[in-house]
Design a protein around this motif. Structure first.
Motif, PDB file in Angstrom:
ATOM      1  N   UNK A 164       2.631  -6.292  -7.991  1.00 57.50           N
ATOM      2  CA  UNK A 164       1.666  -5.274  -7.559  1.00 57.50           C
ATOM      3  C   UNK A 164       1.903  -4.918  -6.092  1.00 57.50           C
ATOM      4  N   UNK A 165       2.152  -5.928  -5.260  1.00 59.80           N
ATOM      5  CA  UNK A 165       2.429  -5.669  -3.847  1.00 59.80           C
ATOM      6  C   UNK A 165       3.672  -4.804  -3.688  1.00 59.80           C
ATOM      7  N   UNK A 166       4.717  -5.085  -4.467  1.00 59.63           N
ATOM      8  CA  UNK A 166       5.937  -4.275  -4.400  1.00 59.63           C
ATOM      9  C   UNK A 166       5.659  -2.829  -4.797  1.00 59.63           C
ATOM     10  N   UNK A 167       4.855  -2.645  -5.860  1.00 59.92           N
ATOM     11  CA  UNK A 167       4.551  -1.291  -6.316  1.00 59.92           C
ATOM     12  C   UNK A 167       3.765  -0.530  -5.245  1.00 59.92           C
ATOM     13  N   UNK A 168       2.782  -1.190  -4.648  1.00 63.48           N
ATOM     14  CA  UNK A 168       1.969  -0.527  -3.617  1.00 63.48           C
ATOM     15  C   UNK A 168       2.821  -0.168  -2.406  1.00 63.48           C
ATOM     16  N   UNK A 169       3.683  -1.071  -1.976  1.00 65.57           N
ATOM     17  CA  UNK A 169       4.538  -0.788  -0.834  1.00 65.57           C
ATOM     18  C   UNK A 169       5.536   0.321  -1.141  1.00 65.57           C
ATOM     19  N   UNK A 170       6.051   0.350  -2.375  1.00 67.97           N
ATOM     20  CA  UNK A 170       6.963   1.418  -2.752  1.00 67.97           C
ATOM     21  C   UNK A 170       6.244   2.766  -2.765  1.00 67.97           C
ATOM     22  N   UNK A 171       5.009   2.785  -3.253  1.00 63.67           N
ATOM     23  CA  UNK A 171       4.224   4.021  -3.221  1.00 63.67           C
ATOM     24  C   UNK A 171       3.975   4.470  -1.785  1.00 63.67           C
ATOM     25  N   UNK A 172       3.725   3.513  -0.899  1.00 61.72           N
ATOM     26  CA  UNK A 172       3.516   3.865   0.504  1.00 61.72           C
ATOM     27  C   UNK A 172       4.783   4.442   1.113  1.00 61.72           C
ATOM     28  N   UNK A 173       5.934   3.840   0.775  1.00 60.11           N
ATOM     29  CA  UNK A 173       7.201   4.389   1.279  1.00 60.11           C
ATOM     30  C   UNK A 173       7.458   5.778   0.699  1.00 60.11           C
ATOM     31  N   UNK A 174       7.090   5.961  -0.588  1.00 55.95           N
ATOM     32  CA  UNK A 174       7.270   7.268  -1.207  1.00 55.95           C
ATOM     33  C   UNK A 174       6.409   8.315  -0.520  1.00 55.95           C
ATOM     34  N   UNK A 175       5.187   7.953  -0.180  1.00 57.70           N
ATOM     35  CA  UNK A 175       4.333   8.883   0.552  1.00 57.70           C
ATOM     36  C   UNK A 175       4.941   9.251   1.895  1.00 57.70           C
ATOM     37  N   UNK A 176       5.511   8.261   2.574  1.00 59.58           N
ATOM     38  CA  UNK A 176       6.151   8.556   3.849  1.00 59.58           C
ATOM     39  C   UNK A 176       7.332   9.501   3.692  1.00 59.58           C
ATOM     40  N   UNK A 177       8.140   9.273   2.635  1.00 65.26           N
ATOM     41  CA  UNK A 177       9.280  10.154   2.389  1.00 65.26           C
ATOM     42  C   UNK A 177       8.805  11.558   2.049  1.00 65.26           C
ATOM     43  N   UNK A 178       7.744  11.660   1.226  1.00 65.60           N
ATOM     44  CA  UNK A 178       7.205  12.970   0.888  1.00 65.60           C
ATOM     45  C   UNK A 178       6.701  13.698   2.126  1.00 65.60           C
ATOM     46  N   UNK A 179       6.051  12.965   3.017  1.00 62.64           N
ATOM     47  CA  UNK A 179       5.576  13.598   4.247  1.00 62.64           C
ATOM     48  C   UNK A 179       6.746  14.096   5.095  1.00 62.64           C
TER      49      UNK A 179
END
Length: 421
Positions: free
Chosen positions: A210-225
């Protein structure tokens, strides 16, 4: 004399009065927690779930052995305590290194210390218990195995963890059988410990996932931004190029014409200078509109402007289909207006054109614009303008074609009439 209070002496009163004094630390902790992002909170929760569980190993071992305590010698107690602490420390280090680098393999030194210290813990627990069969020893094996598996579960996948849990259950069942317990009882003990270890290891492994998924989503948000910022920069650069390209080219041409008229002493220089001022003011307004992101393009106005600019540059211009331009939807006019603007910029900057033909036609549910000019230079380089224009039309479902035919350059744009932008 008037007694001086705490305020007069410069001493601060507690934040909340009463018998319990100040509660200022609680808001401080709350602010510290609220200042963290959701991924950071999940990371802290996962880490300290591991750490707190591993710290419980020594007291749990003590409780497991205490029921069958047989009054061992001091050296046995010291050995058992030291081995337990060494196992706990090595497993904590495995966990810490795993969270520090999720892609790295477990530290071999820490893993070796954990396994060796765990084996010494089990060996020291044997003389510390009573003679005869003892139900505590298999659970000591289970606790040591649980600590090692927890330290590994941060980086090791689920299947090896389940295999390790099965091995821990097998060792616990074998130890129970070696102590003289019936085979059925040893089997129950081994299976129970194995199932418990599997459940514990997979549960903690799931929290890491779950921690990996949340961190990956956070990185994805950063890339999208970052992509959104880059796309907006490209849009602004493209719009600025399309807006200023033709206007600056028109200013350059009209300035040269005005200078030539002044040198020859002919009339018309004042009119050209006035037109230069008008184009400059229009450019300033359009740049402001681009910055605000609200600029549109009027196709009839662009066609009229193209005729005026090209004629001022000495190019013979023929424009057809102006009546059809008025009837087109606003979105289509905007898209084709950019094409006219870019085409005129290319004619002025990248050719020595004598003639230019601009034709607009509407048929089959689409609008087609064709711009043809002669006098193409040898290089034929059109810069980044056509690339940005093609991207703009592609976003509306249209297409752009540009080709060279001898000394002539043909630019064709097609846009569906029902396009929405």
């Amino acid at each position: 004399m008037v007694p001086l209070g705490a305020e007069a002496l410069g001493l601060a009163r507690p934040a909340t009065g009463g018998r319990y004094g100040s509660m200022g630390a609680v808001p401080t902790v709350a602010r510290w927690w609220s200042s963290r992002t959701d991924p950071q909170r999940i990371d802290l929760y996962t880490r300290w779930s591991y750490y707190s569980t591993l710290v419980l190993l020594p007291p749990l071992l003590l409780l497991a052995v205490a029921a069958d305590w047989a009054g061992p010698g001091r050296w046995v107690v010291l050995l058992l305590g030291a081995a337990t602490l060494a196992t706990t420390g090595a497993c904590l280090w495995l966990t810490h290194r795993g969270f520090a680098d999720r892609t790295a393999r477990p530290d071999p030194t820490a893993l070796t210390v954990a396994v060796v210290a765990g084996a010494v813990t089990v060996g020291a627990a044997v003389p510390a218990t009573a003679d005869g069969p003892s139900p505590a020893l298999p659970w000591v094996v289970g606790l040591v195995s649980a600590a090692v598996l927890l330290g590994l579960s941060v980086t090791v996948p689920t299947r090896p963890l389940c295999a390790g849990a099965a091995a821990g259950g097998l060792l616990a069942g074998g130890l129970s059988l070696a102590e003289g317990n019936p085979p059925a009882a040893a089997l129950v003990v081994g299976v129970s410990i194995a199932v418990t270890l599997v459940a514990l290891a997979t549960a903690f492994r799931f929290t890491v996932w779950i921690l990996d998924v949340v961190q990956e989503m956070e990185r994805t948000r950063g890339v999208q931004a970052q992509l959104a910022v880059a796309e907006e920069r490209l849009r602004f650069a493209r719009d600025l190029h399309d807006v200023m390209g033709r206007n600056l080219s028109a200013i350059a041409v009209k300035s040269q014409l005005a200078a030539e008229l002044v040198r020859r002493g002919r009339e018309g220089a004042v009119a050209e200078l006035t037109d230069i001022s008008r184009v400059a003011e229009e450019s300033l307004r359009e740049v402001r509109d681009v910055v605000r992101g609200y600029r549109g393009s009027d196709l009839p106005g662009e066609l009229a402007g193209a005729r005026s600019v090209l004629r001022a540059a000495g190019v013979e211009v023929t424009v057809t289909g102006e009546d059809d331009a008025v009837a087109l939807p606003t979105a289509v006019q905007t898209a084709l207006g950019w094409v006219v603007r870019e085409a005129v910029t290319n004619v002025l900057r990248h050719s020595r054109a004598r003639t230019c033909t601009i034709g607009l036609s509407t048929s089959g549910g689409g609008a087609d614009l064709r711009v043809v000019n002669d006098g193409v230079t040898a290089d034929g380089d059109r810069g980044a303008g056509l690339t940005g224009l093609a991207e703009r039309l592609a976003a509306t479902g249209g297409r752009l074609s540009a080709r060279r035919e001898g000394d002539r350059f043909v630019l064709t744009a097609s846009v569906p009439v029902g396009v929405r932008v």
